[in-house]
Design a protein around this motif. Structure first.
Motif: not given
Length: 328
Positions: A151-153, A165, A167-171, A180-181
């Motif tokens: 997951h991006p986080k 974990y 808290d920043t959504w990584q690109q 993705d969730t």
């Protein structure tokens, strides 16, 4: 007098090691026995179902033959009756094959290892190494986490041995295999035979999920089956706010443990269809899922959870316990 006390104390220590080893070994043997009983129960249910179907087929054939005695016009329709019913014959053969006692395979490999370890009991006592710990750790398999599934986080270490974990959504590339969730990540390696064991360090965490999954687990969207243990594809143990819960197929099993464990073992055995979660320090089983057979390769699956206002910020770490080169 001092020598006597030292000898007595040493024998008491040996006895304590043996007592603990006996407790752990018996708990694992009981777990294997439950799995075997479940497997046999499943075979019996299938057998009863097949018998009922065969009896129904036989009743239909008998009724049809009775009708031919009173209705000559149907004789030509049942002219094949002198030939055996191929489908029924195949079912009977399949039934006999399924219920043949010789087809029930015992775990011979583990039995041989247990006998070998038992024959070297004195060596184990001298080293004060419990049998079951040595045996389970001999199944250790090294794995690396696959960042393309994370997951991006989640931050995956460069060595692929931890997930934390952020808290920043990584690109990151929007790959079809990426969760993705749900905050999940899978191992790069999948396993489809043998026995495999991993230890995961969860020290200082208030929330985590650990388990194994088929690669077919859903990874996109908000469907509940994306969570570990909520679908037929995965098995897991979850720790949340001091409570442990085992999950599979969306069925929760509350576990009777209150102590916060620091290291969890995950053992999967293809020969007997088991997924077992252990408290890794003393090898005490936490929960055992009996799948009987696995239909696909299994991947280690981790979820480090949200940070819970900084209380759960530590990563989950795969310890990659090295398998012993030989058993004593």
């Amino acid at each position: 007098m001092v020598i006597r006390e030292n000898v007595l104390r040493k024998y008491q220590e040996i006895q304590a090691v043996l007592d603990e080893d006996l407790r752990i070994t018996l708990s694992h043997l009981e777990m294997e026995e439950r799995a075997a009983v479940l497997a046999l129960d499943g075979m019996m249910e299938k057998t009863c179902s097949l018998i009922q179907e065969i009896e129904q087929d036989q009743a239909r054939l008998t009724a049809a033959l009775d009708q031919t005695e009173t209705d000559p016009d149907t004789m030509s329709f049942f002219s094949y009756s002198e030939q055996p019913d191929v489908q029924t014959t195949d079912r009977v053969v399949d039934l006999l094959n399924r219920t043949d006692p010789s087809s029930v395979r015992l775990d011979e490999a583990k039995t041989e290892q247990m006998l070998s370890l038992t024959n070297n009991m004195l060596v184990l006592i001298r080293a004060q190494t419990p049998i079951m710990r040595k045996l389970i750790q001999s199944y250790s398999s090294e794995v690396r986490l696959d960042p393309d599934t994370a997951h991006p986080k989640l931050i995956i270490s460069s060595q692929g041995d931890s997930a934390a974990y952020t808290d920043t959504w990584q690109q990151l590339p929007d790959l079809p295999g990426r969760f993705d969730t749900t905050l999940n990540v899978l191992s790069l390696q999948g396993f489809s035979f043998g026995r495999h064991y991993w230890e995961i360090d969860v020290t200082g965490k208030t929330y985590w999920e650990l388990g194994v999954t088929y690669p077919s687990i859903p990874r996109r969207g908000t469907t509940e089956s994306c969570w570990l243990g909520r679908g037929e594809e995965s098995w897991c143990v979850e720790f949340f706010d001091g409570e442990y819960t085992a999950w599979h197929a969306a069925v929760p099993h509350q576990l009777p443990f209150t102590r916060r464990f620091s290291r969890i073992g995950v053992l999967c055995s293809f020969p007997v269809g088991l997924v077992t979660f252990l408290e890794a320090d003393d090898m005490t089983p936490l929960f055992c899922h009996c799948a009987v057979t696995f239909s696909d390769a299994l991947h280690l699956a981790l979820c480090p959870g949200h940070d819970h206002n900084g209380l759960n910020s530590r990563p989950v770490v795969i310890c990659n316990t090295s398998a012993p080169t030989s058993l004593p």
